[in-house]
Design a protein around this motif. Structure first.
Motif, PDB file in Angstrom:
ATOM      1  N   LYS A   1       0.857  -1.181   0.000  1.00 47.51           N
ATOM      2  CA  LYS A   1       0.000   0.000   0.000  1.00 47.51           C
ATOM      3  C   LYS A   1       0.899   1.239   0.000  1.00 47.51           C
ATOM      4  CE  LYS A   1      -3.697  -2.576   2.258  1.00 47.51           C
ATOM      5  NZ  LYS A   1      -4.561  -2.736   3.459  1.00 47.51           N
ATOM      6  N   GLU A   2       0.803   2.075   0.988  1.00 46.37           N
ATOM      7  CA  GLU A   2       1.559   3.329   0.947  1.00 46.37           C
ATOM      8  C   GLU A   2       3.002   3.187   1.402  1.00 46.37           C
ATOM      9  OE1 GLU A   2       1.406   7.826   2.900  1.00 46.37           O
ATOM     10  OE2 GLU A   2      -0.177   6.387   3.310  1.00 46.37           O
ATOM     11  N   ASN A   3       3.269   2.436   2.459  1.00 48.14           N
ATOM     12  CA  ASN A   3       4.574   2.454   3.112  1.00 48.14           C
ATOM     13  C   ASN A   3       5.477   1.311   2.655  1.00 48.14           C
ATOM     14  OD1 ASN A   3       3.934   4.725   4.738  1.00 48.14           O
ATOM     15  ND2 ASN A   3       2.753   3.399   6.105  1.00 48.14           N
ATOM     16  N   LYS A   4       6.648   1.691   2.150  1.00 46.68           N
ATOM     17  CA  LYS A   4       7.624   0.722   1.664  1.00 46.68           C
ATOM     18  C   LYS A   4       9.022   1.272   1.946  1.00 46.68           C
ATOM     19  CE  LYS A   4       4.448   0.424  -2.196  1.00 46.68           C
ATOM     20  NZ  LYS A   4       3.914   1.789  -2.005  1.00 46.68           N
ATOM     21  N   TYR A   5       9.956   0.360   2.255  1.00 44.37           N
ATOM     22  CA  TYR A   5      11.328   0.791   2.554  1.00 44.37           C
ATOM     23  C   TYR A   5      12.307  -0.249   2.019  1.00 44.37           C
ATOM     24  CZ  TYR A   5      15.491   2.212   5.151  1.00 44.37           C
ATOM     25  OH  TYR A   5      16.754   2.616   5.489  1.00 44.37           O
ATOM     26  N   VAL A   6      13.252   0.203   1.207  1.00 41.58           N
ATOM     27  CA  VAL A   6      14.270  -0.658   0.614  1.00 41.58           C
ATOM     28  C   VAL A   6      15.647  -0.148   1.026  1.00 41.58           C
ATOM     29  CG1 VAL A   6      15.332  -1.400  -1.545  1.00 41.58           C
ATOM     30  CG2 VAL A   6      12.837  -1.311  -1.353  1.00 41.58           C
ATOM     31  N   LEU A   7      16.464  -1.030   1.608  1.00 42.98           N
ATOM     32  CA  LEU A   7      17.832  -0.700   2.011  1.00 42.98           C
ATOM     33  C   LEU A   7      18.815  -1.404   1.092  1.00 42.98           C
ATOM     34  CD1 LEU A   7      19.675   0.640   4.272  1.00 42.98           C
ATOM     35  CD2 LEU A   7      19.759  -1.667   5.262  1.00 42.98           C
ATOM     36  N   ILE A   8      19.810  -0.635   0.590  1.00 45.01           N
ATOM     37  CA  ILE A   8      20.710  -1.140  -0.446  1.00 45.01           C
ATOM     38  C   ILE A   8      22.145  -0.748  -0.127  1.00 45.01           C
ATOM     39  CG2 ILE A   8      21.202  -1.099  -2.929  1.00 45.01           C
ATOM     40  CD1 ILE A   8      18.312   0.062  -3.228  1.00 45.01           C
ATOM     41  N   GLU A   9      23.096  -1.614  -0.491  1.00 45.27           N
ATOM     42  CA  GLU A   9      24.512  -1.254  -0.429  1.00 45.27           C
ATOM     43  C   GLU A   9      24.835  -0.340  -1.612  1.00 45.27           C
ATOM     44  OE1 GLU A   9      26.735  -4.865  -0.206  1.00 45.27           O
ATOM     45  OE2 GLU A   9      26.010  -5.353   1.801  1.00 45.27           O
ATOM     46  N   SER A  10      25.496   0.786  -1.336  1.00 42.04           N
ATOM     47  CA  SER A  10      25.729   1.791  -2.361  1.00 42.04           C
ATOM     48  C   SER A  10      27.054   2.497  -2.104  1.00 42.04           C
ATOM     49  CB  SER A  10      24.560   2.786  -2.362  1.00 42.04           C
ATOM     50  OG  SER A  10      24.674   3.734  -3.382  1.00 42.04           O
ATOM     51  N   TYR A  11      27.336   3.523  -2.883  1.00 44.93           N
ATOM     52  CA  TYR A  11      28.571   4.301  -2.689  1.00 44.93           C
ATOM     53  C   TYR A  11      28.358   5.728  -3.172  1.00 44.93           C
ATOM     54  CZ  TYR A  11      29.327   3.694  -7.719  1.00 44.93           C
ATOM     55  OH  TYR A  11      29.185   3.704  -9.085  1.00 44.93           O
ATOM     56  N   ARG A  12      29.146   6.663  -2.568  1.00 45.14           N
ATOM     57  CA  ARG A  12      29.038   8.083  -2.912  1.00 45.14           C
ATOM     58  C   ARG A  12      30.317   8.636  -3.514  1.00 45.14           C
ATOM     59  NH1 ARG A  12      27.234   9.232   3.197  1.00 45.14           N
ATOM     60  NH2 ARG A  12      29.072   7.896   3.361  1.00 45.14           N
ATOM     61  N   ASN A  13      31.388   7.880  -3.454  1.00 47.01           N
ATOM     62  CA  ASN A  13      32.673   8.340  -3.961  1.00 47.01           C
ATOM     63  C   ASN A  13      33.522   7.130  -4.313  1.00 47.01           C
ATOM     64  OD1 ASN A  13      34.050   7.444  -1.460  1.00 47.01           O
ATOM     65  ND2 ASN A  13      32.997   9.193  -0.519  1.00 47.01           N
ATOM     66  N   GLU A  14      34.693   7.372  -4.877  1.00 42.73           N
ATOM     67  CA  GLU A  14      35.523   6.269  -5.351  1.00 42.73           C
ATOM     68  C   GLU A  14      36.033   5.385  -4.216  1.00 42.73           C
ATOM     69  OE1 GLU A  14      36.036   5.054  -8.403  1.00 42.73           O
ATOM     70  OE2 GLU A  14      34.508   6.540  -8.929  1.00 42.73           O
ATOM     71  N   ARG A  15      36.348   5.965  -3.058  1.00 45.43           N
ATOM     72  CA  ARG A  15      36.807   5.147  -1.938  1.00 45.43           C
ATOM     73  C   ARG A  15      35.722   4.187  -1.483  1.00 45.43           C
ATOM     74  NH1 ARG A  15      40.894   3.048  -1.179  1.00 45.43           N
ATOM     75  NH2 ARG A  15      41.961   5.042  -1.510  1.00 45.43           N
TER      76      ARG A  15
END
Length: 220
Positions: free
Chosen positions: A166-180
């Motif tokens: 319905k309305e509420n959903k949450y997905v957590l993912i491994e990610s990155y913001r910079n080269e390190r």
């Protein structure tokens, strides 16, 4: 669609030696074993995955924070996509007595070795084809699962989560913001198939019609 953090405090409790991860063992062979999502991944040596994924109550604070944020109450229905051994779902039952739970995971071993209290509510299945009717759940959560899929599967999975929730959903993912962080993620991961920045993940969401929230784990 919001960027929400419920998990960083747990994630940063673990000390990681990124270089050792790729020099101490045959990383490719370890990844091959990990991607079977069997005993070695969940309860075998650390080189293959968790190094023993046992219940210790760590997810209770996460369940409480999510329940508070999304206003979950008795009688609401929750689905965990990629539920593993069901520890987070168990904590939801403790945080919100009377809540109804369901979980799905591709790992037969995880379901067979799930926490006994929630095992009857779990099933083996693939996130690309969720076996539930439209609008079945008041809240859907997926913790560190979607990055284990190939990019051509992401639209379908996000559409499926949108469809059955319905309305509420949450997905957590491994990610990155910079080269390190990108390098550290590459060094540490064993099962990732997709490596994207938050902006790219949110682009996938927009393309798929996903309206829920995101969270990210970064390897600093």
């Amino acid at each position: 669609m919001a960027n929400l953090d419920f998990v960083t405090r747990l994630h940063t409790r673990t000390q990681r030696n990124y270089l050792e991860r790729v020099t101490s063992d045959d990383k490719a062979e370890c990844a091959i074993i990990a991607k079977q999502y069997g005993k070695d991944y969940w309860d075998g040596d650390r080189r293959y995955g968790y190094g023993g994924y046992r219940y210790d109550g760590r997810w209770l604070t996460v369940a409480k924070a999510m329940a508070d944020h999304y206003g979950l109450k008795a009688g609401d229905k929750i689905l965990d996509v990629g539920c593993g051994k069901g520890y987070l779902l168990y904590e939801f039952t403790q945080a919100v007595p009377g809540i109804e739970i369901a979980g799905i995971d591709i790992s037969e071993y995880a379901i067979a070795n799930a926490k006994e209290e929630v095992k009857p509510f779990l099933q083996i299945g693939n996130a690309t084809d969720l076996p539930y009717p439209d609008d079945s759940f008041d809240f859907i959560v997926s913790i560190t699962t979607l990055h284990n899929l190939y990019n051509y599967e992401l639209h379908k999975v996000l559409q499926e989560i949108e469809r059955v929730g319905k309305e509420n959903k949450y997905v957590l993912i491994e990610s990155y913001r910079n080269e390190r962080e990108r390098v550290n993620l590459l060094y540490w991961q064993l099962t990732c198939e997709t490596f994207y920045t938050p902006q790219e993940w949110e682009w996938f969401a927009q393309q798929s019609g996903y309206t829920g929230d995101f969270g990210y784990i970064f390897f600093e």
